[in-house]
Design a protein around this motif. Sequence first.
Motif, PDB file in Angstrom:
ATOM      1  N   PHE A  98       1.027  -0.663  -0.284  1.00  0.00           N
ATOM      2  CA  PHE A  98       0.342  -0.166   0.106  1.00  0.00           C
ATOM      3  C   PHE A  98       0.943   1.688   0.485  1.00  0.00           C
ATOM      4  O   PHE A  98       1.837   1.297   0.538  1.00  0.00           O
ATOM      5  CB  PHE A  98      -0.676  -0.029   1.536  1.00  0.00           C
ATOM      6  CG  PHE A  98      -1.831  -1.187   0.649  1.00  0.00           C
ATOM      7  CD1 PHE A  98      -1.901  -1.307  -0.219  1.00  0.00           C
ATOM      8  CD2 PHE A  98      -3.369  -0.471   2.231  1.00  0.00           C
ATOM      9  CE1 PHE A  98      -3.267  -2.360  -0.178  1.00  0.00           C
ATOM     10  CE2 PHE A  98      -4.600  -1.165   1.908  1.00  0.00           C
ATOM     11  CZ  PHE A  98      -4.568  -2.406   0.977  1.00  0.00           C
ATOM     12  N   GLU A 119      -3.360   2.414  -0.459  1.00  0.00           N
ATOM     13  CA  GLU A 119      -4.631   1.627  -1.705  1.00  0.00           C
ATOM     14  C   GLU A 119      -3.620   1.029  -1.979  1.00  0.00           C
ATOM     15  O   GLU A 119      -2.530   1.341  -2.429  1.00  0.00           O
ATOM     16  CB  GLU A 119      -4.671   2.865  -2.573  1.00  0.00           C
ATOM     17  CG  GLU A 119      -3.826   4.352  -3.227  1.00  0.00           C
ATOM     18  CD  GLU A 119      -4.557   5.264  -3.318  1.00  0.00           C
ATOM     19  OE1 GLU A 119      -5.544   5.527  -3.131  1.00  0.00           O
ATOM     20  OE2 GLU A 119      -3.626   5.635  -4.157  1.00  0.00           O
ATOM     21  N   SER A 169      -8.164   9.362  -3.203  1.00  0.00           N
ATOM     22  CA  SER A 169      -6.591   9.232  -2.385  1.00  0.00           C
ATOM     23  C   SER A 169      -6.118  10.692  -1.922  1.00  0.00           C
ATOM     24  O   SER A 169      -5.570  10.608  -0.966  1.00  0.00           O
ATOM     25  CB  SER A 169      -5.405   9.047  -3.592  1.00  0.00           C
ATOM     26  OG  SER A 169      -5.303   7.942  -4.476  1.00  0.00           O
ATOM     27  N   ARG A 194      -8.273   1.078   0.957  1.00  0.00           N
ATOM     28  CA  ARG A 194      -8.787  -0.231  -0.112  1.00  0.00           C
ATOM     29  C   ARG A 194      -7.731  -0.590  -1.367  1.00  0.00           C
ATOM     30  O   ARG A 194      -6.703  -0.612  -1.206  1.00  0.00           O
ATOM     31  CB  ARG A 194      -9.984   1.174  -1.669  1.00  0.00           C
ATOM     32  CG  ARG A 194      -8.789   2.338  -2.219  1.00  0.00           C
ATOM     33  CD  ARG A 194      -9.151   3.179  -3.421  1.00  0.00           C
ATOM     34  NE  ARG A 194      -8.612   3.931  -3.778  1.00  0.00           N
ATOM     35  CZ  ARG A 194      -9.069   5.195  -4.925  1.00  0.00           C
ATOM     36  NH1 ARG A 194      -9.858   4.928  -5.685  1.00  0.00           N
ATOM     37  NH2 ARG A 194      -8.214   6.204  -5.040  1.00  0.00           N
ATOM     38  N   SER A 250      -6.316   3.255  -7.953  1.00  0.00           N
ATOM     39  CA  SER A 250      -6.822   4.475  -8.666  1.00  0.00           C
ATOM     40  C   SER A 250      -7.114   4.856 -10.112  1.00  0.00           C
ATOM     41  O   SER A 250      -6.478   3.776 -10.831  1.00  0.00           O
ATOM     42  CB  SER A 250      -5.943   5.584  -8.244  1.00  0.00           C
ATOM     43  OG  SER A 250      -5.743   5.900  -9.012  1.00  0.00           O
TER      44      SER A 250
END
Length: 446
Positions: free
Chosen positions: A160, A165, A325, A335, A339
């Motif tokens: 991440f 993310e 973000s 998440r 993206s």
Amino acid sequence: MHGSRSAAIAACTAFLLAIAGCGTSDTPEENTANPVRLYGSDGNMINSFGDQFKDQAGLLAGMKGTTPMTPLSDDFKKRLRSVDQDLGDFVYAGESYDAVVISSLAAELAGSTSPGEIAKYINGVTTEGERCDTPKACLDLARAGRDIEYRGVSLKRGGFTDAGEPSTASYATMHFDSSDRLDDGKTEFVGAGDEATTTTKQAPAPRPTEGRDQAETGAPLKIGGLLPQTGDLALANPPLAAGSALAIRDVNAAGGVLGQPVEWVDGDDGTNPEKAKETVASHVAAGVHVIIGAGASGISRAVLPDVVKAGLILFSPCNTDAGLSEVDDQGLYFRTAPSDLLQGKALADVIMRDGSQQIAIVARKDSYGEGLQGNVRAELEKAGIDAGNLKLLTYDPPEDPAAPLDFGEGANQIRDFKADAVLVIGYGESANVIKALVAAGVELRQ
């Protein structure tokens, strides 16, 4: 999906719409342009989307598009079907599985079910530790007080980022065949992203639970669902639900978290802000610690202030809106879906490889659709497509999911624009965009 693939993807989609005739002119002009290539995103590149064309069988033949997806093993698919024997799609199943597992591992490392404490460990679960790839192996390490680097179903390369993310992702390029089903034999996978963007921040040291009782840890860990059981994104729900359920089963088979089985509290986001807010309020009252969802990016944006106010974690397996973000989440939003900055590049590449030069991009009017539309436009312009050869259109999804979307005017504009490619970014309602194109006399390339 998302954004809300879905743009959700997407496309992460009751797509149970009553399909009525689209509002077009009675005598559409003959389309003198070349046949149009049709493209989709994660919100509609799913087998259940094809079910909406039973009255015009074969209309999707040749449509292609992208969705975030890691190649899934036959064993994982088999285990998903042990949860849902009728499962026909796997989009975001791996991401939902990993969202539940990562949350569980973070709670075990934190030694607590406090959402604020769990959040401190989530990014660290994916970086700089002993690598493990199953809930059992990772939980064993966590219980022993060891740092771990989880590499599960969807998370294969980088961990991440600081924003919570994936730093890298895998995308599938998918194709519909003449039966309006995805042709698995033509699916191709491509990597995207940069491992260098993986966070370098160190998570706190693991907190062993030995000698601590249930009152201190707050066990059991309660995870609530905020998935699209109804609404425009409902067709994407089965793989999301199956992935979450399988993860709960695997974590509990491995001994649970903090000495107790993890509890799942079901919940529907309705692909609707008000319904989603009701579900969040219900989860808060039920003592949920982590919420898995929402399905659409716009729904997550709508409920995030309520989730943050309650001090809970919102962890979506399918939000792709790039703007998330930067959202003010107090460190509580995560998440497993990448993206749309990454999907924008993948989609633009697919379109450019086909040599298209006159391109219309139709998007659902929300953060997912407009966000992904903008990303694709930017990537196409970088690739050399002149701005004058791009036509951007948006539509408002009907407030009533049972009401048909009227895209007749937009379809006429695309016909007159003489597009040689049309990208449709939306959920189940976007089937009406495609039907409107045909009604307006636009010839689709088969």
